[in-house]
Design a protein around this motif. Structure first.
Motif, PDB file in Angstrom:
ATOM      1  N   LYS A  13      11.338   9.011  -6.729  1.00  0.00           N
ATOM      2  CA  LYS A  13      11.585   7.706  -7.542  1.00  0.00           C
ATOM      3  C   LYS A  13      12.433   7.490  -6.932  1.00  0.00           C
ATOM      4  O   LYS A  13      12.876   5.919  -6.460  1.00  0.00           O
ATOM      5  N   ALA A  14      12.916   8.151  -5.617  1.00  0.00           N
ATOM      6  CA  ALA A  14      14.085   7.378  -5.051  1.00  0.00           C
ATOM      7  C   ALA A  14      12.910   6.329  -3.666  1.00  0.00           C
ATOM      8  O   ALA A  14      13.548   4.966  -2.825  1.00  0.00           O
ATOM      9  N   ARG A  15      12.457   7.529  -3.005  1.00  0.00           N
ATOM     10  CA  ARG A  15      11.245   6.873  -1.754  1.00  0.00           C
ATOM     11  C   ARG A  15      10.470   5.410  -2.858  1.00  0.00           C
ATOM     12  O   ARG A  15      10.553   4.355  -2.091  1.00  0.00           O
ATOM     13  N   GLN A  16      10.594   5.474  -4.080  1.00  0.00           N
ATOM     14  CA  GLN A  16       9.531   3.993  -4.557  1.00  0.00           C
ATOM     15  C   GLN A  16      10.892   3.222  -4.454  1.00  0.00           C
ATOM     16  O   GLN A  16       9.965   1.903  -3.989  1.00  0.00           O
ATOM     17  N   ALA A  17      11.952   3.524  -4.959  1.00  0.00           N
ATOM     18  CA  ALA A  17      13.132   2.107  -4.443  1.00  0.00           C
ATOM     19  C   ALA A  17      13.630   1.639  -3.933  1.00  0.00           C
ATOM     20  O   ALA A  17      13.831   0.649  -3.344  1.00  0.00           O
ATOM     21  N   GLU A  18      13.196   2.613  -2.427  1.00  0.00           N
ATOM     22  CA  GLU A  18      13.300   1.858  -1.013  1.00  0.00           C
ATOM     23  C   GLU A  18      11.979   1.341  -0.914  1.00  0.00           C
ATOM     24  O   GLU A  18      12.585   0.280  -0.263  1.00  0.00           O
ATOM     25  N   VAL A  69       9.147  26.151 -11.553  1.00  0.00           N
ATOM     26  CA  VAL A  69       8.207  25.208 -11.494  1.00  0.00           C
ATOM     27  C   VAL A  69       9.060  24.164 -11.821  1.00  0.00           C
ATOM     28  O   VAL A  69       8.759  23.132 -10.757  1.00  0.00           O
ATOM     29  N   ARG A  70       8.825  23.768 -13.307  1.00  0.00           N
ATOM     30  CA  ARG A  70       9.533  22.802 -14.016  1.00  0.00           C
ATOM     31  C   ARG A  70      10.617  21.832 -12.982  1.00  0.00           C
ATOM     32  O   ARG A  70      11.001  21.051 -12.728  1.00  0.00           O
ATOM     33  N   ALA A  71      11.537  22.737 -12.769  1.00  0.00           N
ATOM     34  CA  ALA A  71      12.351  22.350 -11.945  1.00  0.00           C
ATOM     35  C   ALA A  71      12.387  21.644 -10.401  1.00  0.00           C
ATOM     36  O   ALA A  71      13.171  20.751 -10.107  1.00  0.00           O
ATOM     37  N   GLU A  72      11.326  22.469  -9.753  1.00  0.00           N
ATOM     38  CA  GLU A  72      11.016  21.808  -8.754  1.00  0.00           C
ATOM     39  C   GLU A  72      10.046  20.594  -8.409  1.00  0.00           C
ATOM     40  O   GLU A  72      10.329  19.543  -8.051  1.00  0.00           O
ATOM     41  N   ALA A  73       9.023  20.303  -9.778  1.00  0.00           N
ATOM     42  CA  ALA A  73       8.534  19.328 -10.780  1.00  0.00           C
ATOM     43  C   ALA A  73       9.938  18.116 -10.521  1.00  0.00           C
ATOM     44  O   ALA A  73       9.492  17.152  -9.722  1.00  0.00           O
ATOM     45  N   GLY A  74      10.615  18.329 -10.915  1.00  0.00           N
ATOM     46  CA  GLY A  74      11.762  17.380 -11.431  1.00  0.00           C
ATOM     47  C   GLY A  74      12.905  16.849  -9.637  1.00  0.00           C
ATOM     48  O   GLY A  74      12.592  15.458  -9.958  1.00  0.00           O
ATOM     49  N   GLN A  75      12.761  17.804  -9.150  1.00  0.00           N
ATOM     50  CA  GLN A  75      13.319  17.257  -7.735  1.00  0.00           C
ATOM     51  C   GLN A  75      12.497  16.482  -6.732  1.00  0.00           C
ATOM     52  O   GLN A  75      12.803  15.469  -6.503  1.00  0.00           O
ATOM     53  N   ARG A  76      11.002  16.986  -7.542  1.00  0.00           N
ATOM     54  CA  ARG A  76      10.139  15.993  -6.776  1.00  0.00           C
ATOM     55  C   ARG A  76       9.671  14.854  -6.711  1.00  0.00           C
ATOM     56  O   ARG A  76       9.827  13.509  -6.080  1.00  0.00           O
ATOM     57  N   THR A  77       9.781  14.912  -8.708  1.00  0.00           N
ATOM     58  CA  THR A  77      10.066  13.490  -9.147  1.00  0.00           C
ATOM     59  C   THR A  77      11.328  12.309  -8.745  1.00  0.00           C
ATOM     60  O   THR A  77      11.066  10.678  -8.285  1.00  0.00           O
ATOM     61  N   ALA A  78      11.700  13.531  -8.494  1.00  0.00           N
ATOM     62  CA  ALA A  78      13.564  12.368  -7.867  1.00  0.00           C
ATOM     63  C   ALA A  78      13.240  12.026  -6.271  1.00  0.00           C
ATOM     64  O   ALA A  78      13.385  10.622  -6.588  1.00  0.00           O
ATOM     65  N   GLU A  79      13.126  12.958  -5.852  1.00  0.00           N
ATOM     66  CA  GLU A  79      12.845  12.295  -4.784  1.00  0.00           C
ATOM     67  C   GLU A  79      11.708  11.434  -4.331  1.00  0.00           C
ATOM     68  O   GLU A  79      11.648  10.195  -3.591  1.00  0.00           O
ATOM     69  N   GLU A 124       0.470  -0.652   0.515  1.00  0.00           N
ATOM     70  CA  GLU A 124       0.623  -0.238   0.205  1.00  0.00           C
ATOM     71  C   GLU A 124       0.683   1.194  -0.005  1.00  0.00           C
ATOM     72  O   GLU A 124       0.283   2.181  -0.419  1.00  0.00           O
ATOM     73  N   SER A 125       1.976   1.125   0.902  1.00  0.00           N
ATOM     74  CA  SER A 125       2.842   2.557   0.563  1.00  0.00           C
ATOM     75  C   SER A 125       3.383   2.194  -1.296  1.00  0.00           C
ATOM     76  O   SER A 125       3.337   3.576  -1.351  1.00  0.00           O
ATOM     77  N   TYR A 126       3.644   0.913  -1.280  1.00  0.00           N
ATOM     78  CA  TYR A 126       4.467   1.365  -2.301  1.00  0.00           C
ATOM     79  C   TYR A 126       3.724   2.274  -3.641  1.00  0.00           C
ATOM     80  O   TYR A 126       3.379   3.295  -4.641  1.00  0.00           O
ATOM     81  N   ASN A 127       1.759   1.297  -3.330  1.00  0.00           N
ATOM     82  CA  ASN A 127       0.799   1.797  -4.583  1.00  0.00           C
ATOM     83  C   ASN A 127       1.099   2.866  -4.313  1.00  0.00           C
ATOM     84  O   ASN A 127       0.812   3.659  -5.142  1.00  0.00           O
ATOM     85  N   GLY A 128       1.161   4.495  -3.108  1.00  0.00           N
ATOM     86  CA  GLY A 128       0.092   5.336  -2.788  1.00  0.00           C
ATOM     87  C   GLY A 128       1.885   6.416  -3.252  1.00  0.00           C
ATOM     88  O   GLY A 128       2.205   7.356  -3.933  1.00  0.00           O
ATOM     89  N   ALA A 129       3.031   5.946  -3.374  1.00  0.00           N
ATOM     90  CA  ALA A 129       4.573   6.797  -3.749  1.00  0.00           C
ATOM     91  C   ALA A 129       4.267   6.446  -5.295  1.00  0.00           C
ATOM     92  O   ALA A 129       4.563   7.594  -5.718  1.00  0.00           O
ATOM     93  N   ARG A 130       3.892   5.103  -5.503  1.00  0.00           N
ATOM     94  CA  ARG A 130       3.821   5.204  -7.445  1.00  0.00           C
ATOM     95  C   ARG A 130       2.493   6.419  -8.052  1.00  0.00           C
ATOM     96  O   ARG A 130       3.154   7.236  -8.966  1.00  0.00           O
ATOM     97  N   GLU A 131       1.670   6.229  -7.394  1.00  0.00           N
ATOM     98  CA  GLU A 131       0.564   7.603  -7.693  1.00  0.00           C
ATOM     99  C   GLU A 131       0.756   8.878  -7.110  1.00  0.00           C
ATOM    100  O   GLU A 131       1.037   9.863  -8.769  1.00  0.00           O
ATOM    101  N   ARG A 132       1.758   9.370  -6.788  1.00  0.00           N
ATOM    102  CA  ARG A 132       2.390  10.519  -6.240  1.00  0.00           C
ATOM    103  C   ARG A 132       3.426  10.962  -7.284  1.00  0.00           C
ATOM    104  O   ARG A 132       3.389  11.637  -8.137  1.00  0.00           O
TER     105      ARG A 132
END
Length: 344
Positions: A176-181, A164-174, A68-76
């Motif tokens: 993805k890192a959480r998803q990898a975890e 905003v695009r740079a901020e969104a990129g950083q958020r996406t990277a974060e 369920e945590s994985y599903n939430g992270a993937r959705e975000r």
């Protein structure tokens, strides 16, 4: 000779008496230590069926929570990616408008450059229509001012989009890192599930059937229950159609499901959009007590609200239980009850 015999009587056997007992004890201790290091000589502790069930239940709960945590992270992550795509499209549109404005300003600048060699007073004196000249000059000035304002605004918008695009990129990277975890955590849980299967393999067929809850009742075996609304009836019908399909991590149908994927798909078939995760679905409708459950209600389990099923009446639900198990009918008292919600 007597003295010699006396001397022989006083000699002690080095392998008898206290010294021998001490040496024997050390030898046994050494052998035991060696046996321990070699991993032999010790039978594996006996585990009772109750202990097996408790350990496996805990492993399944951890696996469900991780899913369920994985599903939430993937959705975000997907939402962030869509937001980033929209920003990129907007930046491209605004860049095109900016380029158009620049081209127009370039044309104005060229015309002004060509006319710059003549004094404005002389151009006014030579024109056959002074009023027309003044009108055109005023229009050109207003056009230039408007174009300049447009360029300045476009530049400000483009700078904001870049930020905003740079901020969104950083958020996406974060994300993805959480998803990898979370994926690493899933791998850990899978290893635990392998251990659980090994433990379940120690049970007899009857004990395993008892753990699994026995044979799942077929719809015809259940008492008739009427859903309170047409939408709830459609959700229940969809869930019945999913019986026998496998549990798969992150799946939302139609060939396989995880727990929240099944309930989301069932209510989607009824025209209701539910969040992706069980811990979000519990807040997606009206909360109801266990005594007021009706077919179509969502029933949740464990303290972390990490599992969800669809209530069908008669104290039973349809749910996607765990890896290795198909969508099935089960009693709601099979797991620790955490609450219920009725989607609108």
């Amino acid at each position: 000779m007597a003295a010699h015999r006396k001397h022989r009587k006083t000699r002690r056997n080095p392998f008898s008496g206290p010294a021998a007992r001490t040496a024997g004890s050390l030898a046994l201790a050494g052998a035991a230590t060696a046996t321990a290091f070699n991993g032999t000589g010790h039978a594996e502790p006996t585990v009772t069926p109750a202990q097996i069930k408790a350990r496996v239940d805990r492993l399944y709960e951890e696996a469900e929570a991780a899913t369920e945590s994985y599903n939430g992270a993937r959705e975000r992550t997907e939402a962030a990616r869509e937001s980033l795509d929209r920003l990129r499209e907007e930046a491209a549109r605004r860049t095109d408008r900016l380029n158009t404005t620049r081209n127009a300003l370039g044309s104005i600048a060229t015309a002004q450059y060509r006319a710059a060699g003549m004094d404005p007073g002389l151009r006014l004196a030579l024109t056959s229509d002074p009023d027309e000249y003044l009108e055109r000059a005023s229009l050109a000035q207003r056009t230039a001012e408007r174009q300049a304002a447009n360029v300045a605004e476009a530049q400000r918008e483009l700078a904001e989009i870049d930020r905003v695009r740079a901020e969104a990129g950083q958020r996406t990277a974060e994300l993805k890192a959480r998803q990898a975890e979370l994926n690493r955590h899933k791998d850990t849980v899978r290893r635990k599930l392998s251990d659980a299967e090994r433990l379940l393999g120690k049970l007899t067929a009857a004990e395993r059937a008892a753990y699994d809850g026995g044979a799942a009742p077929q719809p015809a075996d259940l008492p008739a229950a009427t859903a309170p609304t047409v939408r709830a009836a459609r959700a229940v019908a969809y869930a019945h159609g999913a019986l026998g399909k496998p549990y798969v991590w992150g799946a939302t149908g139609p060939g396989s499901y995880d727990c929240s994927g099944l309930t989301q798909a069932a209510w989607r078939a009824a025209g209701v959009s539910l969040p992706r995760t069980s811990y979000a679905q519990i807040s997606a409708g009206q909360r109801v007590s266990r005594s007021d459950l009706a077919p179509g209600d969502l029933v949740f389990f464990y303290s972390g609200v990490s599992h969800v099923g669809l209530y069908i009446g008669g104290g039973r639900m349809i749910h996607a239980p765990r890896p290795g198990a198909d969508v099935r009918i089960a009693p709601i008292d099979q797991m620790p009850f955490a609450g219920a919600a009725r989607p609108a």
